[in-house]
Design an enzyme around this catalytic site. Structure first.
Site, mmCIF file in Angstrom:
data_model
loop_
_atom_site.group_PDB
_atom_site.id
_atom_site.type_symbol
_atom_site.label_atom_id
_atom_site.label_comp_id
_atom_site.label_asym_id
_atom_site.label_seq_id
_atom_site.Cartn_x
_atom_site.Cartn_y
_atom_site.Cartn_z
ATOM 1 C CE LYS A 175 -1.810 -3.570 3.015
ATOM 2 N NZ LYS A 175 -2.195 -4.917 2.527
ATOM 3 C CB SER A 226 -0.870 0.018 1.256
ATOM 4 O OG SER A 226 -1.460 1.287 1.427
ATOM 5 C CE1 TYR A 261 -3.949 -1.692 5.378
ATOM 6 C CE2 TYR A 261 -2.826 0.277 4.559
ATOM 7 C CZ TYR A 261 -3.632 -0.823 4.336
ATOM 8 O OH TYR A 261 -4.142 -1.054 3.077
HETATM 9 P P1 NAI Z 1 -12.044 -5.244 1.749
HETATM 10 O O1 NAI Z 1 -12.315 -4.970 3.177
HETATM 11 O O2 NAI Z 1 -13.179 -5.233 0.790
HETATM 12 O O3 NAI Z 1 -11.290 -6.644 1.553
HETATM 13 C C1 NAI Z 1 -10.524 -7.266 2.533
HETATM 14 C C2 NAI Z 1 -11.079 -8.663 2.727
HETATM 15 O O4 NAI Z 1 -10.194 -9.407 3.581
HETATM 16 C C3 NAI Z 1 -12.442 -8.666 3.404
HETATM 17 O O5 NAI Z 1 -13.382 -9.341 2.583
HETATM 18 C C4 NAI Z 1 -12.208 -9.391 4.727
HETATM 19 O O6 NAI Z 1 -13.307 -10.182 5.155
HETATM 20 C C5 NAI Z 1 -10.986 -10.231 4.397
HETATM 21 N N1 NAI Z 1 -10.229 -10.617 5.586
HETATM 22 C C6 NAI Z 1 -9.914 -9.837 6.649
HETATM 23 N N2 NAI Z 1 -9.229 -10.534 7.568
HETATM 24 C C7 NAI Z 1 -9.089 -11.798 7.069
HETATM 25 C C8 NAI Z 1 -8.462 -12.970 7.551
HETATM 26 N N3 NAI Z 1 -7.839 -12.981 8.738
HETATM 27 N N4 NAI Z 1 -8.502 -14.081 6.792
HETATM 28 C C9 NAI Z 1 -9.147 -14.087 5.589
HETATM 29 N N5 NAI Z 1 -9.772 -12.978 5.088
HETATM 30 C C10 NAI Z 1 -9.741 -11.856 5.817
HETATM 31 O O7 NAI Z 1 -10.939 -4.170 1.294
HETATM 32 P P2 NAI Z 1 -10.082 -4.003 -0.054
HETATM 33 O O8 NAI Z 1 -9.926 -2.563 -0.288
HETATM 34 O O9 NAI Z 1 -10.598 -4.866 -1.129
HETATM 35 O O10 NAI Z 1 -8.653 -4.537 0.437
HETATM 36 C C11 NAI Z 1 -7.931 -5.592 -0.176
HETATM 37 C C12 NAI Z 1 -6.452 -5.408 0.122
HETATM 38 O O11 NAI Z 1 -5.967 -4.250 -0.559
HETATM 39 C C13 NAI Z 1 -6.128 -5.214 1.598
HETATM 40 O O12 NAI Z 1 -4.918 -5.888 1.901
HETATM 41 C C14 NAI Z 1 -5.906 -3.716 1.685
HETATM 42 O O13 NAI Z 1 -5.097 -3.361 2.777
HETATM 43 C C15 NAI Z 1 -5.258 -3.439 0.353
HETATM 44 N N6 NAI Z 1 -5.306 -2.052 -0.076
HETATM 45 C C16 NAI Z 1 -6.481 -1.503 -0.499
HETATM 46 C C17 NAI Z 1 -6.480 -0.190 -0.945
HETATM 47 C C18 NAI Z 1 -7.698 0.428 -1.510
HETATM 48 O O14 NAI Z 1 -7.586 1.561 -2.017
HETATM 49 N N7 NAI Z 1 -8.855 -0.210 -1.457
HETATM 50 C C19 NAI Z 1 -5.273 0.654 -0.879
HETATM 51 C C20 NAI Z 1 -4.102 -0.059 -0.462
HETATM 52 C C21 NAI Z 1 -4.135 -1.361 -0.069
#
Ligand code: NAI
Length: 298
Positions: free
Chosen positions: A171, A154, A167
């Site tokens: 990251k 990130s 975080y």
């Molecule tokens: P999101 O919240 O929709 O997706 C994250 C998913 O991970 C959720 O569905 C959640 O249930 C699952 N999760 C959480 N803990 C877990 C565990 N212990 N075991 C299995 N699954 C688990 O959010 P998003 O935005 O799709 O995030 C995806 C990745 O991208 C994350 O790593 C986030 O930090 C990263 N990210 C997202 C950005 C953005 O702009 N949306 C920016 C930078 C990084």
């Protein structure tokens, strides 16, 4: 040129019940990969969970496309969870080729209010989570002389962001993790890369009002799928992706100031030269810095 397909390949996408992970899982499946859709179905801060709703729903979407997938509810945050996710891929599909470490949670707070209950789960899910799943897949990757790992970093780690010391540390930790996997995997046909996405998801909805259409998760997915493909030409690298822009992040090292025996005052007096980015190098292992160092000392 032919389209990039994944026939015969098996992928795990963690946190694939929604947001970015769902989009990656759908595209991999659309291109022929069989997919383990992992998601424990918790809330943004990692509380709750144990709900098979999100992962099962994505499996249904994949099946509706004519693809093959299984839902997995294990948490990436423990070594047992990582092992169970990989075991699920082997049981269901007989192999594992690709791990996309995407699961994530947020527990933001300014550093002076950051307590262990806000730090540990974030490190456990993002950083150790990637370790746990990749570690369990690694044995298979080495045996079959093939594997792809895509980690989700990130800009909050690469560049920093207020309220995200936990975080950001996790990251940026993933960047080091990616680089070491790239080095150790090289002779086994294993490639590891990272992405730094920008997308409108439930995680960022409050930060990006009105940007739902411009920053769709689907705009991040193509580079993830490319890095997961057999034809991926790079390893140990980091790609930024969001809204249709794909770019490369890198760690650069400036030529610097050379003066064995320099004093503290020499540092002060030459600080501009130390910081000057002209002629920087981008190394691919620590040996590249040592080579530069010895060349400069000759
Ligand atoms: P999101 O919240 O929709 O997706 C994250 C998913 O991970 C959720 O569905 C959640 O249930 C699952 N999760 C959480 N803990 C877990 C565990 N212990 N075991 C299995 N699954 C688990 O959010 P998003 O935005 O799709 O995030 C995806 C990745 O991208 C994350 O790593 C986030 O930090 C990263 N990210 C997202 C950005 C953005 O702009 N949306 C920016 C930078 C990084």
């Amino acid at each position: 040129m032919a389209d990039l397909g994944f026939d015969g390949k098996v992928a795990i996408v963690t946190g694939a019940g929604g947001g970015l992970g769902r989009s990656h899982a759908l595209e991999l499946a659309r291109r022929g990969a069989r997919v383990v859709v992992n998601d424990l179905g918790g809330s943004i801060d990692g509380s709750g969970g144990g709900s098979d709703g999100p992962a099962a729903q994505v499996v249904k979407e994949i099946e509706a496309l004519g693809g093959e997938a299984v839902a997995n509810l294990d948490s990436v945050a423990s070594a047992e969870g990582g092992a169970a996710i990989v075991a699920n891929a082997i049981d269901a599909f007989g192999r594992i080729d690709i791990v996309v470490n995407n699961a994530g949670i947020l527990r933001d707070k300014a550093f002076h209010n950051m307590t262990p209950d806000l730090v540990d789960p974030v490190i456990d899910v993002h950083l150790k989570g990637a370790f746990n799943v990749a570690r369990a897949a690694w044995t298979h990757f080495r045996e079959q002389n093939y594997g792809r790992v895509v980690n989700t970093s990130s800009n909050s780690g690469l560049l920093g962001n207020f309220g995200q010391s936990n975080y950001g540390a996790a990251k940026m930790g993933l960047v080091g993790f990616t680089k070491v996997l790239a080095i150790e995997g090289a002779k086994y046909g294993i490639k590891a890369n990272a992405i730094a996405p920008v997308a409108f998801t439930r995680m960022t909805a409050d930060l990006m009002p009105g940007l739902e259409d411009k920053l769709k998760p689907e705009y991040v997915t193509p580079v993830v799928v490319f890095l997961a493909h057999e034809d991926c030409p790079v390893t140990g690298e980091i790609y930024s992706a969001g809204g249709g822009v794909v770019a490369r992040y890198f760690v650069g090292l400036t030529p610097g100031y050379v003066n064995p025996g320099h004093t503290v005052e020499d540092i002060r007096d030459n600080f501009d030269q130390i910081r000057d980015e002209t002629g920087y190098i981008v190394g691919s292992s620590n040996a590249d810095e040592l080579r530069k160092l010895f060349k400069q000392l000759k």
